[in-house]
Structures are given as C-alpha cells and as structure tokens.
Design an enzyme around this catalytic site. Structure first.
Site, PDB file in Angstrom:
ATOM      1  N   TRP A   1      38.052  39.249  39.826  1.00 29.12           N
ATOM      2  CA  TRP A   1      37.770  40.493  39.097  1.00 29.12           C
ATOM      3  C   TRP A   1      36.488  41.194  39.501  1.00 29.12           C
ATOM      4  O   TRP A   1      36.052  42.113  38.821  1.00 29.12           O
ATOM      5  CB  TRP A   1      37.653  40.198  37.622  1.00 29.12           C
ATOM      6  CG  TRP A   1      38.773  40.684  36.803  1.00 29.12           C
ATOM      7  CD1 TRP A   1      39.831  41.459  37.143  1.00 29.12           C
ATOM      8  CD2 TRP A   1      38.923  40.410  35.413  1.00 29.12           C
ATOM      9  NE1 TRP A   1      40.634  41.678  36.067  1.00 29.12           N
ATOM     10  CE2 TRP A   1      40.098  41.042  34.996  1.00 29.12           C
ATOM     11  CE3 TRP A   1      38.172  39.697  34.489  1.00 29.12           C
ATOM     12  CZ2 TRP A   1      40.546  40.984  33.675  1.00 29.12           C
ATOM     13  CZ3 TRP A   1      38.617  39.632  33.189  1.00 29.12           C
ATOM     14  CH2 TRP A   1      39.797  40.270  32.787  1.00 29.12           C
ATOM     15  N   HIS A   2      35.876  40.756  40.550  1.00 24.58           N
ATOM     16  CA  HIS A   2      34.555  41.278  40.881  1.00 24.58           C
ATOM     17  C   HIS A   2      34.618  42.316  42.004  1.00 24.58           C
ATOM     18  O   HIS A   2      33.689  42.436  42.802  1.00 24.58           O
ATOM     19  CB  HIS A   2      33.612  40.129  41.256  1.00 24.58           C
ATOM     20  CG  HIS A   2      33.435  39.135  40.159  1.00 24.58           C
ATOM     21  ND1 HIS A   2      32.848  37.884  40.355  1.00 24.58           N
ATOM     22  CD2 HIS A   2      33.780  39.177  38.847  1.00 24.58           C
ATOM     23  CE1 HIS A   2      32.844  37.218  39.199  1.00 24.58           C
ATOM     24  NE2 HIS A   2      33.403  37.989  38.282  1.00 24.58           N
TER      25      HIS A   2
END
Length: 594
Positions: free
Chosen positions: A528-529
């Site tokens: 998710w980064h």
C-alpha cells in the site's frame, strides 16, 4: 481458507478515543451525531446560502482554501488551516466513526474485503497483475491500513528540504491525539527475538524513530483494538471556519485561462444524489485549492482538469489547460513478498508491531491470526470472491465461483478458518523500478490505469532475493521453532505454499520454488505504499505549488519519490500539519499563532 482473505487484506497495506487532548476547548463531540463533528455533513447540503457564513470577504460564498480529499494529509492540513482561514474539505467517501469494519482491529480484513460502492476502500488491479486498494473515506488510508506508525529518517527530511525543527514539532502533534504503544503478542515477541538472532541489531526498544536494527513501533489501534484515524485530527480544527462535506466527489478543478497563466477559481463536485455544485475560491491573495487525493487520485484529478500529457488529454477530448508530460509519471510501489508460516495452534491476531530495519534497505515485519468472528462481521463480501475465487474460508479444491457464492449465502454468519498461521513479510525500500499512471476515461469514479513495473530493474530483484534469504533465516530460527517446527529442510515447502496462494494475477512457476528470483516475481504484492505521479521539480515546486498555474498545490504522497520510513502514514499526517503551519506562517508571519 482464511489465508486468502487474511493475506489479501494485509497485503493490500494498507474509533473513538477515550480521551482527546485536542478537543479540549475545541469542537465538542455530539453524543448522537454519527458524523462526530458539527462541521461534517453530506455534500447535498451544500448551497450558496449555507456556505456564505464561511465567506472570507463577506461578499460572496467562497473559501480561502478548498481541500480535495480528507485523507491522511488532508485532515491535519485542513484542521491547521482552519485556525485562521475558512476551509472547505471535499471527501468522496463517508465517515469512519460508525463503520465497525474500519474501527475494529478484528475486522481489518473484512473492511478490505468489502468492495461495495460505499466501502471505505476502492479496489484496483495494476497492469502488473497485483491487487491493490485506495481509500474512499474521511481519514484516508489510516482507516484501512495495518495501523503501524513509524517516522521517516532524518535523511528523508533533509532530501525533502523540510525544516527539521518544524518536523519535530509536527510529529508529536499527531501522536498526542491518535498514536499508542502496542501490547506485544507472543508472536511479535518471537519475531523480535528472531530478528536479533539472525543479526538485525541492535534492539532499539519502543520508538517512533527510524533507526537501523530491530524495534517496536507505534500503532493507531488502542489497547481495546479500536482504530484512531486521521479524521480524529479534525478535533484540532476551529469549527467556526471549517466545513467538511462527505460523499462529495470532485469532477474537476476550474481555471480562469484569460490571463498569462491559468488561475484556479474553484472546483466542481457531485453530491451523493448525483447533483453537481461549484465551490468558489476566495479572491483574497493566498487562497488556494489543495489536492490531497493521494498518489492515484491527485494525478488523475490534474489530468481530468486539463493538466497533463497533451496527447493523453486530447485522446479523451479534455481541454488542455497546461501541458505537462510529467503528470502521472514516476509512479512506484514498494514490492512486498511474504513467507507463509502455518502454525500448530491458533495464534492471537496481531498486525504490524515489530520491525527489522536492515542495512540492505529491506524492512521485515509480520502479521498473525485471523481475528474475525461471527459476531464481528457487519458486512461480508469476500475479496472479489465471485470473480477471482479468493474467498478465504473455502478449501482450495472447492474454490469455484458457483461454490463460493453458495458458501457465502449459506454460511454468512458461520465462518470458520481453513488456515491457521501467519506470515513474515519483507518490504523493499527505495525501489528503482518506476511506472506510470494514465486515464482510462473521464469518469473520476473509475480507477485510472496504473503500472508499477515491479522488479523491472535488476537491482530491485537482487535485493529481493537477499531479503527472502533473510526472512528464511528468521522463520527457521530457534525462537520460531516453538510455533512452526520448521527447519531449513522445510523452507522450500513454505515457499511453495506461498507461491500457490492466489494472491495476485501474475503467471507463476509452481515448480521453480528453489529460484529465489522467480519466487520474488511470482509472489510480489503491495503493502500500500505506492507513491509518485506529481513529483517535486516535475509537477510541483518544493513548496508543493503546481508548476505553471496559480493557486493550486498538491500535498500528499504523489509528490514523494520514495516512501518515508518503514510505513508512510506517520509522515503523511505530519506533512499535513507541517505544510499547514508553513502556509499560515507564509501568509501571516508571527500573527499565525502556530
């Protein structure tokens, strides 16, 4: 089996406070208000008359600042700016406060499994074949992530050109309100000891700081398992000067192009009933629209508004306001790979608590347990189970679309776990591989096309190989034997189990688990980064002003060329506060009061 739902939920990484320090003397929370704060309301309540009280000059219904996106950066930014100026926040999703699948740690995976139109997360699949998600809720990614809180290192702050003193003041502003010290589970303690055993030293104890070695980080989950999101930073706001509209989907930014440079005049947004509205920006010097829609939403919004690659805009018949070939470029996502570790006995649920920060530029973390119970399920969808056969409680041999749907109907409140265990993950810091984002159509509700090019650069792949070797040592360490009884001879069995798990849409070499490089390619997922798309020097200036136009900034992860720290949410929230203070000081000097 529970493996798939649990794994997907955490691999996509990404409450009510008992005491609120910020709310003292500020906005009082209404006991019966589902939106918690009086300045939050549905977008359909917007009208000229209702917004005129926020007018900065008393002559028209306009705002000093319009923030597009009430996420991890947008909420602290708006709260800070409202101390001195009128602010309108337009958030396309709802509130997190009454959403049990957001608020409770035990429902972490269920919240991500919900792919309904009203879900707090919006799923997408990159062209690389990797499942991903973007937030669609007030509070942004802090509502759907694993909750880990850790600051950026000093080198990142220096590269960003930020004032170190103000950065050090801005982090605690966030931490006082929503961050907690976790109570370590036995598994997280075992990971701590195993990391030290294999040489990820020293042990730095509990700290928010980014330091090499093994440490315990903060969490936005309290001791009762309740999540505290960036939306709670709105407690710092001046309620007389802030208005937050939920279910307000911005269609485009409006420009006046009659002068020498395009000048922002406002935005057009759609409410939950499908009606369109126009919010106007004040004519006062310094008034701005600020994009805080994230690494997917912000470059998408710039292009929909006419700023981006000329050929792409013309292809979709979008009037060109400003040609900039760099919008949507430089996209990156930190690749993550995991080794699944079956356990002999049930394991207490935990999300990220312990982290190993290695000198090779790899972070090692872990998550355990499934956490969900029949009583905790409020909305159950299964992760796109009807189409992709990912429903986790069905044994693999039975996982057909028709069987999945029948199972959902028959066992909605009688789920059981088909997998028991956990996984150790490694995240590659500073990936060299880069991708891009492009529009599919002109509908802002639809995801753009995103390519991250995982492991395209050979250095990224080699670092992943080294990381998997390290993780293999961790899971076969003496400290983990009590949980797994896994020795070095069984490592390839665990690698094979990890490859066979249906966690992405990439072609897999099931018979080649001895090749670490192939394992990296087959099992890559997101944590998710993702970041980029509106990079500094390409799309925005160092102070985040969009190049070539007036009265427009971008303040979110789309401006980063690397993900800060082990997990970026701490720095995203800090940046919202930091930039808010910088803007106030630029406009008011010592009179800013911050």
């Amino acid at each position: 089996m529970a493996l798939k739902l649990f794994l997907f939920a955490l691999l996509l990484c990404l409450p009510t406070s008992l005491s609120s320090t910020a709310s003292k003397g500020k906005e009082k929370k209404s006991k019966f208000n589902p939106y918690r704060y009086t300045f939050i309301d549905k977008a359909s309540t917007f009208s000229s008359s209702s917004s005129s009280s926020f007018s900065s000059n008393g002559q028209d219904s306009s705002y000093d600042y319009i923030v597009i996106g009430g996420g991890t950066a947008g909420c602290p930014l708006a709260a800070t700016l409202s101390q001195n100026f009128s602010v309108l926040v337009l958030e396309r999703g709802g509130v997190p406060f009454t959403n049990a699948n957001v608020s409770f740690l035990r429902n972490f995976h269920i919240g991500l499994a919900d792919i309904s139109a009203s879900s707090a997360s919006q799923a997408f699949v990159s062209t690389d074949g990797v499942y991903n998600a973007r937030a669609r809720v007030l509070g942004g990614g802090s509502c759907i992530n694993a909750g880990f809180y850790s600051r950026a290192d000093a080198a990142f702050v220096k590269r960003a050109g930020w004032d170190p003193k103000l950065v050090k003041e801005s982090y605690p502003w966030v931490e006082r309100e929503i961050v907690h010290q976790p109570k370590l589970t036995l598994w997280q303690k075992a990971l701590r000891d195993s990391l030290l055993e294999v040489g990820v030293r020293p042990f730095n104890g509990f700290t928010y700081d980014h330091v090499s070695g093994t440490k315990i980080g903060g969490t936005i989950f309290d001791r009762f398992g309740r999540r505290h999101t960036a939306a709670e930073l709105l407690a710092y706001a001046n309620p007389q000067k802030l208005r937050v509209l939920i279910y307000a989907t911005v269609q485009k930014i409006v420009f006046d192009t009659s002068g020498t440079r395009p000048r922002v005049t406002g935005v057009i947004f759609k409410d939950e009933k499908g009606n369109q509205h126009q919010a106007l920006l004040s004519n006062r010097k310094g008034s701005e629209v600020i994009l805080s829609s994230g690494a997917i939403g912000s470059p998408q919004m710039l292009m929909l508004s006419g700023i981006g690659p000329k050929k792409e805009l013309q292809r979709l018949k979008i009037p060109v306001v400003l040609e900039n070939e760099h919008v949507g470029k430089g996209m990156a996502d930190n690749p993550m790979n995991t080794i699944l570790v079956p356990s002999k006995a049930p394991i207490e649920q935990s999300l990220i608590q312990t982290v190993g920060i290695t000198k090779m530029g790899v972070y090692v973390e872990a998550s355990t347990g499934f956490g969900q119970s029949p009583e905790s399920i409020h909305t159950h969808y299964g992760i796109m189970s009807n189409k992709n056969e990912l429903f986790s409680t069905i044994p693999a041999k039975q996982r057909r679309p028709e069987a999945t749907q029948a199972y959902i109907t028959r066992n909605k409140y009688q789920l059981h776990e088909a997998f028991n265990g956990s996984f150790i993950l490694e995240k590659l810091a500073y990936p060299i591989s880069r991708g891009h984002l492009s529009l599919v159509n002109t509908n802002v509700d639809d995801n753009p096309s995103v390519t991250f090019n995982y492991f395209k650069h050979p250095v990224d792949l080699q670092r992943c190989v080294e990381a998997i070797r390290l993780v293999s040592k961790v899971v076969t360490s003496n400290r983990f034997l009590n949980y797994t009884q896994c020795d070095k001879q069984n490592v390839h069995k665990m690698l094979s189990l990890s490859v066979k798990a249906n966690i992405n849409l990439r072609p897999k070499q099931l018979n080649d688990t001895k090749s670490m490089a192939q394992f990296c390619k087959d099992t890559v997922v997101t944590i998710w980064h993702y970041h980029g798309g509106c990079l500094v020097g390409k799309v925005v200036s160092p102070n985040r002003k969009v190049l070539g136009v007036d009265r427009l900034r971008v303040i979110d992860g789309s401006t980063f060329d690397e993900s800060p720290g082990t997990n970026p949410q701490a720095t995203m929230m800090m940046m919202g506060r930091y930039m808010g203070v910088k803007i106030l000081r630029e406009r008011l000097g010592n009179k800013a009061g911050v």
